[in-house]
Structure formats: structure tokens, C-alpha cells
Design a protein around this motif. Structure first.
Motif, mmCIF file in Angstrom:
data_model
loop_
_atom_site.group_PDB
_atom_site.id
_atom_site.type_symbol
_atom_site.label_atom_id
_atom_site.label_comp_id
_atom_site.label_asym_id
_atom_site.label_seq_id
_atom_site.Cartn_x
_atom_site.Cartn_y
_atom_site.Cartn_z
ATOM 1 N N THR A 44 5.623 -6.629 3.699
ATOM 2 C CA THR A 44 5.441 -5.202 3.364
ATOM 3 C C THR A 44 3.940 -4.838 3.568
ATOM 4 O OG1 THR A 44 4.892 -5.988 1.111
ATOM 5 C CG2 THR A 44 7.104 -5.486 1.786
ATOM 6 N N VAL A 45 3.736 -3.650 3.539
ATOM 7 C CA VAL A 45 2.170 -3.109 3.373
ATOM 8 C C VAL A 45 1.415 -3.883 2.436
ATOM 9 C CG1 VAL A 45 2.506 -0.980 4.625
ATOM 10 C CG2 VAL A 45 2.746 -0.920 1.995
ATOM 11 N N TYR A 46 1.991 -4.184 1.162
ATOM 12 C CA TYR A 46 1.183 -4.757 0.258
ATOM 13 C C TYR A 46 0.670 -6.189 0.659
ATOM 14 C CZ TYR A 46 3.309 -1.318 -3.306
ATOM 15 O OH TYR A 46 3.550 -0.347 -3.951
ATOM 16 N N THR A 47 1.611 -6.705 1.427
ATOM 17 C CA THR A 47 1.132 -8.098 1.850
ATOM 18 C C THR A 47 -0.068 -7.896 2.889
ATOM 19 O OG1 THR A 47 3.239 -9.071 1.587
ATOM 20 C CG2 THR A 47 1.870 -10.384 3.076
ATOM 21 N N PRO A 63 -4.687 -8.101 6.648
ATOM 22 C CA PRO A 63 -4.634 -7.200 7.432
ATOM 23 C C PRO A 63 -4.674 -7.491 8.914
ATOM 24 C CG PRO A 63 -7.010 -7.212 6.594
ATOM 25 C CD PRO A 63 -6.199 -8.068 5.880
ATOM 26 N N ASP A 64 -4.880 -8.626 9.227
ATOM 27 C CA ASP A 64 -5.064 -8.946 10.732
ATOM 28 C C ASP A 64 -3.689 -10.080 11.025
ATOM 29 O OD1 ASP A 64 -7.574 -7.621 11.241
ATOM 30 O OD2 ASP A 64 -8.584 -9.521 10.150
ATOM 31 N N LEU A 65 -2.705 -9.942 10.067
ATOM 32 C CA LEU A 65 -1.544 -10.758 10.492
ATOM 33 C C LEU A 65 -0.908 -10.126 11.468
ATOM 34 C CD1 LEU A 65 -0.074 -13.298 8.750
ATOM 35 C CD2 LEU A 65 1.155 -11.514 7.880
ATOM 36 N N LEU A 66 -1.027 -9.029 11.781
ATOM 37 C CA LEU A 66 -0.147 -8.438 12.821
ATOM 38 C C LEU A 66 -1.018 -7.781 13.945
ATOM 39 C CD1 LEU A 66 3.036 -7.058 10.934
ATOM 40 C CD2 LEU A 66 2.905 -9.302 12.231
ATOM 41 N N ARG A 115 -8.730 -0.145 8.368
ATOM 42 C CA ARG A 115 -8.023 -1.345 9.015
ATOM 43 C C ARG A 115 -6.687 -1.530 8.314
ATOM 44 N NH1 ARG A 115 -11.260 -5.935 7.997
ATOM 45 N NH2 ARG A 115 -9.678 -7.375 8.596
ATOM 46 N N ALA A 116 -6.570 -1.192 6.958
ATOM 47 C CA ALA A 116 -5.520 -1.510 5.951
ATOM 48 C C ALA A 116 -4.276 -0.825 6.787
ATOM 49 C CB ALA A 116 -5.584 -0.669 4.795
ATOM 50 N N PRO A 117 -3.100 -1.575 6.986
ATOM 51 C CA PRO A 117 -1.868 -1.306 7.782
ATOM 52 C C PRO A 117 -1.278 -0.202 6.782
ATOM 53 C CG PRO A 117 -2.136 -3.536 8.161
ATOM 54 C CD PRO A 117 -3.129 -3.259 7.113
ATOM 55 N N VAL A 118 -0.593 0.793 7.242
ATOM 56 C CA VAL A 118 0.308 1.979 6.839
ATOM 57 C C VAL A 118 1.746 1.746 7.032
ATOM 58 C CG1 VAL A 118 -1.697 3.142 5.930
ATOM 59 C CG2 VAL A 118 -0.311 3.844 8.271
ATOM 60 N N TRP A 122 7.759 0.850 -0.734
ATOM 61 C CA TRP A 122 6.589 0.757 -1.510
ATOM 62 C C TRP A 122 6.573 1.364 -2.899
ATOM 63 C CZ3 TRP A 122 4.193 5.533 -2.997
ATOM 64 C CH2 TRP A 122 2.889 5.254 -3.716
ATOM 65 N N GLU A 123 7.601 2.378 -3.306
ATOM 66 C CA GLU A 123 7.558 2.848 -4.298
ATOM 67 C C GLU A 123 8.031 1.789 -5.336
ATOM 68 O OE1 GLU A 123 10.162 6.128 -4.342
ATOM 69 O OE2 GLU A 123 8.506 7.369 -3.560
ATOM 70 N N TYR A 124 8.626 0.615 -4.775
ATOM 71 C CA TYR A 124 9.262 -0.307 -5.663
ATOM 72 C C TYR A 124 8.221 -1.304 -6.398
ATOM 73 C CZ TYR A 124 13.803 -1.997 -6.862
ATOM 74 O OH TYR A 124 15.120 -2.132 -7.588
ATOM 75 N N GLY A 125 7.097 -1.229 -5.799
ATOM 76 C CA GLY A 125 5.664 -1.806 -6.170
ATOM 77 C C GLY A 125 4.967 -1.099 -7.091
ATOM 78 N N ASP A 126 3.664 -1.481 -7.275
ATOM 79 C CA ASP A 126 2.894 -0.753 -8.206
ATOM 80 C C ASP A 126 2.195 0.609 -7.736
ATOM 81 O OD1 ASP A 126 0.917 -1.626 -6.491
ATOM 82 O OD2 ASP A 126 -0.083 -3.022 -7.892
ATOM 83 N N LYS A 127 2.584 1.086 -6.612
ATOM 84 C CA LYS A 127 2.326 2.122 -6.031
ATOM 85 C C LYS A 127 0.798 2.165 -5.833
ATOM 86 C CE LYS A 127 6.307 4.830 -7.688
ATOM 87 N NZ LYS A 127 6.718 5.682 -8.552
ATOM 88 N N SER A 128 0.231 1.201 -5.406
ATOM 89 C CA SER A 128 -1.231 1.406 -5.076
ATOM 90 C C SER A 128 -1.471 1.716 -3.873
ATOM 91 C CB SER A 128 -1.994 0.028 -5.468
ATOM 92 O OG SER A 128 -1.197 -0.883 -4.740
ATOM 93 N N TYR A 129 -2.655 2.252 -3.337
ATOM 94 C CA TYR A 129 -3.173 2.939 -2.134
ATOM 95 C C TYR A 129 -3.914 1.783 -1.241
ATOM 96 C CZ TYR A 129 -2.283 6.784 -5.286
ATOM 97 O OH TYR A 129 -1.655 7.469 -5.988
ATOM 98 N N PRO A 130 -3.793 2.103 -0.072
ATOM 99 C CA PRO A 130 -4.579 1.147 0.960
ATOM 100 C C PRO A 130 -5.887 0.845 0.270
ATOM 101 C CG PRO A 130 -3.233 2.686 2.239
ATOM 102 C CD PRO A 130 -3.255 3.154 0.790
ATOM 103 N N PRO A 131 -6.291 -0.407 0.627
ATOM 104 C CA PRO A 131 -7.642 -0.966 -0.028
ATOM 105 C C PRO A 131 -8.905 0.081 0.456
ATOM 106 C CG PRO A 131 -6.591 -2.686 0.830
ATOM 107 C CD PRO A 131 -5.650 -1.621 1.267
ATOM 108 N N THR A 132 -9.085 0.442 1.702
ATOM 109 C CA THR A 132 -9.890 1.428 2.405
ATOM 110 C C THR A 132 -9.402 2.703 2.443
ATOM 111 O OG1 THR A 132 -10.890 -0.427 3.458
ATOM 112 C CG2 THR A 132 -11.909 1.754 3.993
#
Length: 535
Positions: free
Chosen positions: A18-21, A26-29, A77-80, A113-123
């Protein structure tokens, strides 16, 4: 799941992060960048089309068809989003970056994404709703995401592969959530079956304001990357918009700051200054200039010049004189508006107050009016009889009892004089613009300064799409005399060029020969120094 955040989801027995992961790794993919306005389309269920992919100077990541990829926003760099490449990198480039590039499986802002804590990309990037989440989101994710995905390896990015993960290594809710939420969030992936044309339409469902914001962003980065040189700084903000950004506007589109969310160009530049892309200062009272540009800013470096502008990018390395030769003199056409007094004469032909006409249209209307009302003098066809309407519209009160006939040419000239003057300007590659009044000529004057020294002052260059700063720089090099820019007295948003000595000969050559401007639009050439004298 880790706390409340989904870590992985499953589609057809394949695990995806997921985007949270991805915010933790950020460089996993391999990552492909797009512009911020595209995110809303992806979150709404659209796939990522290749025209929406920004090609960085270093080139696109090398991927094969079917490869799992991350989607990021320019400058962040944070994936969306997470998606599968529908073709290899080579195929994308061979297709001219057209068609569908990625089948999107999951995005930031969707139901998963809404199932999680709905936080935003780090940068934070443009269009991310809550700037306050910048610091906390990154740290929370770091704590929450590590355990389920990684081992004790100090650099998990190089060692974790999606294919090595299995459902046993993660909580079973990730599997359930992934299946349920994926179908809900992607609406059974309608984009899979949609044709590229339909997808292209999906890209255009933005509001007009969002489209204008995106166009301003595109032209802004294009102008900085290809048009502006360090040697041109400080550069007037009005010149930057008119001469540089307008020339980067794709054919058939027009920049209009009032139709954007910024409303004022100064506000747009303020936003860019807050992102530390450039610095704007008021060097002269009421006139702002760009004084510094961070050429290494990731947004500038990552910007890819749109298709069809390849020749413009080559201008980056050319000399300023070479670049100036690209200038095309605008096409200027005088037009006429029907005034209240002239309505009776024009209403027969279906025109009303405010109708805009060319001189040939006015001529035809008058000829038809005269013939329809049988006003041609039988004894002398060069004359037209003045009926009550022509009398009211074209004669002064003192003339009304004296003049019963008018010559054709006088009839037409009187008519044009009494209509409201307008003019249409068409700059190369742009939509025509109609303005009130007659266009002001480029005004060249001489002035006396202290010690009896003469200076040449040039005004109204902007009206003809000329950059006053560029003209000043070129003149300065040609005549080896200092040139300065200052606000034009009594004219808002305009500046004048002032250069030492009588430089009218050089100016005439430049404006008439190099820039191909018609002589009738240049005022003051008669003040050139007499032959035999330099400068």
C-alpha cells in the motif's frame, strides 16, 4: 495491518504494497512521476496515461510490461499510487509517450487508504490537503511500517522484494481488506476495459480552474528550463509572463491568470517562492523582478518539455541573439466597434451597439446600405445623397443644413472616424486578442541628461511581444553603452529602456530588419543622428 494501516493487499493471489508501506520504503518500486492535478483522476479510478508521465532529464526507469511500479508527484519522492506497467519502457518511448501506461491498482485518497489512519505523504507536494501533517506523518509511518515488512537489515530497500513476501508474513486482515477494498476503491477497475481515447477524456475532466493551474505550472517550469538564462536575471515578472511563459503555451490554449485559483500572477509567483524555486524582489517601486532561480530544484530538473517543443529546448544553449531571431512580429489588424450614435446606420445589416467589424466589413455594409436605400446620385455616381440617417450619423450639426451629398471615399472615412477604434493582436502560436483603442506605437525619444549627455528612451516594447530586458541587453552589447530599465511614467505594468547616446540608427536596424516590425508602428525614427556621425 499494523495498528490501523493496511500494509499489503492481494489481487489474484499476488501481494502488493500500500502507499503506507511505500512511504516508509519509497525506493521499493521503480517510480514514475506525474503532475499534481493528475492525482485526482487516479484516485477517481482512472489509469495513468503516458501523456501524464513526466520524463526526467535522466530518463525513465527501465521496466518490463507487467512490472509493479509506484507513481509519485513531481518534486516529491513519496509514492501516491501503485500500478502495473501496461508496456515496457522501450515500448512507452516508441509509442511517443501516448496511450495507457499503467493500470492503477491503488492510490492515496482511495478507500483502501481510508481504511488506515488517513495520514498524508511524508513530503508534501501541491494538492496535498494538510501541510500540518508534514512532519508527523513521516515519523509515524516510520514507526508503524517497519516491523511487518522488514527484517533486521539496516537498509531494507535493497533486500525486500514483493515476490518474497507471503500472506503468512502479514496479518490476515490485509488479505481480506485488500480484496474487499480494492474492488470498492477501483470500481471493479473500469479503466482496464476503457479505450485510450476514453482515458484521454478522463484526463480532461478537471475543472477549468484546475486545468488553468496545471497550464500555468507547465508553462512556468518550461519557461525556466528552456527560455530564461542566468545572465538575464534580474528579470521583470511581467516580461517573464509575457515573453517567456506565453511562448511556452501550447497552440490552441491561452494563459489567463484570472481563470486560475491564484487570480494574480504575483500570488502565483509567491507560491513558487515559498517552494524555494525562485526569489522575487521589488527592485524598482511598484515593479517586481525575478532575482534568483534555483536551477537545481527537483521540480525544474524533473520537468519534461512537452511534445512539439523540442526546438524550444534547444534554445537553452543558444546565444541570446540567436534566440531573439525566433521572434515573430505580431499580426495587428485595426477593428471598429459600432457606437450608440452609429447604430441606426448598422442595424439594417443586423448589427447592434458593440458589434466588432473589420474595415472591409464596414465598407461592404455602407455600400449595401446606400444601394438598398437608392442613395447613389443619378447625375454623378461618385456622390451619395445624404438621407436623415446618414445626416444624423455622419454630419456635425453645423454641416447638416449645408451638405446634401458626400463623395464615396468621404462617406467611408467619416464612417470609420465615428466608430469606436479597436485592434486585434495575434502573437505567434497564440489566440488573437482584441483590445480597445488604436495600438500605441513603439515610442523612441531623446532626452538630455546632466553634462549635456543624450540618452535614448524606448517605450511600449511589451505591446509587440518584445522583452525590454532582452532588447536592453542586446543593444548594450551592440553599442557598448550602458542600458537600464525603469517603470514607464503613467503606464501601469510597463517599463522603458534607457540607453546612453543617440542609438536610433541601431534601434531602427534592429526593429525594422531583425524583428521585421512595420515602420508605421515605430515612432521617432526621424530623430536618428545625421550620417557621418557615430552614435
Amino acid at each position: 495491518m499494523n495498528h490501523r494501516n493496511p500494509i499489503l493487499f492481494e489481487v489474484e493471489k499476488t501481494l502488493y504494497p500500500t502507499v503506507y508501506t511505500l512511504w516508509v520504503y519509497p525506493d521499493l518500486l521503480p517510480a514514475f512521476s506525474t503532475w499534481p492535478p493528475v492525482l485526482q483522476k487516479l484516485a477517481g479510478g482512472a489509469d495513468l496515461m503516458l501523456p501524464g508521465v513526466a520524463v526526467p532529464p535522466s530518463g525513465l526507469p527501465g521496466v518490463e510490461r507487467g512490472a509493479l511500479c509506484a507513481v509519485t508527484l513531481l518534486g516529491n519522492r513519496a509514492p501516491v499510487a501503485v500500478g502495473v506497467a501496461t508496456m515496457s519502457t522501450e515500448e512507452m518511448l516508441a509509442a511517443g509517450m501516448k496511450g495507457k501506461g499503467f493500470a492503477v491498482l491503488h492510490t492515496y485518497l482511495d478507500h483502501l487508504w481510508e481504511y488506515g489512519d488517513k495520514s498524508y505523504p511524508p513530503t508534501l507536494a501541491p494538492l496535498v490537503p494538510d501541510p500540518a501533517g508534514k512532519e508527523s506523518a513521516g515519523h509515524e509511518e516510520e514507526q508503524e511500517g517497519k516491523e511487518p515488512v522488514t527484517s533486521s537489515s539496516p537498509d531494507p530497500v535493497k533486500h525486500v522484494a514483493i515476490s518474497d513476501l507471503s500472506l503468512k508474513e502479514t496479518d490476515s486482515c490485509a488479505e481480506l481488506m485488500g480484496k474487499e477494498e480494492l474492488h470498492e476503491s477501483r470500481a471493479a477497475e473500469p479503466a482496464e476495459d476503457a479505450s485510450p481515447e476514453e482515458q484521454q477524456e478522463a484526463e480532461d475532466t478537471r475543472t477549468p480552474q484546475e486545468q488553468m493551474d496545471a497550464l500555468f505550472n507547465q508553462c512556468f517550469f518550461h519557461a525556466l528550463k528552456c527560455k530564461v538564462k542566468k545572465s538575464e536575471l534580474p528579470l521583470l515578472t511581467s516580461t517573464f509572463l509575457r515573453s517567456h511563459m506565453f511562448s511556452c503555451c501550447p497552440a490552441g490554449q491561452q494563459l489567463d491568470i484570472k481563470k486560475s485559483s491564484y487570480k494574480k500572477f504575483s500570488k502565483f509567483l509567491q507560491c513558487m517562492q515559498q517552494q524555494k524555486i525562485l526569489q522575487v524582489k521589488e527592485l524598482n517601486k511598484g515593479v517586481e523582478s525575478i532575482v534568483e532561480v534555483d536551477w537545481k530544484h527537483p521540480d525544474i530538473k524533473a520537468f519534461a518539455v512537452p511534445e512539439g517543443f523540442s526546438s524550444a529546448s534547444a534554445a537553452q544553449d543558444s546565444k541570446s541573439e540567436d534566440r531573439e531571431q525566433v521572434y515573430h512580429a505580431p499580426e495587428i489588424i485595426p477593428l471598429y466597434g459600432v457606437s450608440t450614435k452609429m447604430v441606426p446606420l448598422f442595424q439594417e445589416s443586423g448589427h447592434r451597439k458593440g458589434s466588432v467589424l473589420s474595415s472591409s466589413e464596414v465598407r461592404n455594409i455602407i455600400i449595401n446600405y446606400v444601394k438598398a436605400n437608392e442613395l447613389v446620385d443619378e447625375t454623378n455616381k461618385n456622390f451619395v445623397k445624404v438621407n436623415p440617417i446618414l445626416c444624423d450619423c455622419l454630419l456635425d450639426k453645423s454641416e447638416q443644413d449645408e451638405i446634401s451629398h458626400l463623395k464615396w471615399d468621404e462617406l467611408l472615412s467619416r464612417c470609420l472616424e465615428r466608430l469606436q477604434p479597436l485592434h486585434q493582436v495575434t502573437f505567434f502560436g497564440q489566440e488573437p486578442v482584441v483590445r480597445k483603442g488604436n495600438i500605441e506605437p513603439i515610442d523612441i525619444t531623446l532626452a538630455q541628461r546632466s553634462s549635456n549627455k543624450k540618452v535614448t528612451i524606448i517605450k511600449n516594447l511589451e505591446l509587440y511581444g518584445l522583452d525590454p530586458q532582452c532588447v536592453a541587453n542586446i543593444l548594450q552589447q551592440k553599442v557598448q553603452a550602458s542600458a537600464t530599465i525603469s517603470p514607464t511614467p503613467g503606464a501601469k505594468d510597463r517599463v522603458q529602456v534607457q540607453i546612453q547616446g543617440n542609438q536610433i540608427h541601431h534601434l531602427a536596424k534592429m526593429l525594422l530588419e531583425e524583428y521585421q516590425l512595420p515602420r508605421k508602428y515605430i515612432q521617432g525614427l526621424e530623430k536618428a543622428p545625421k550620417l557621418g556621425r557615430k552614435k
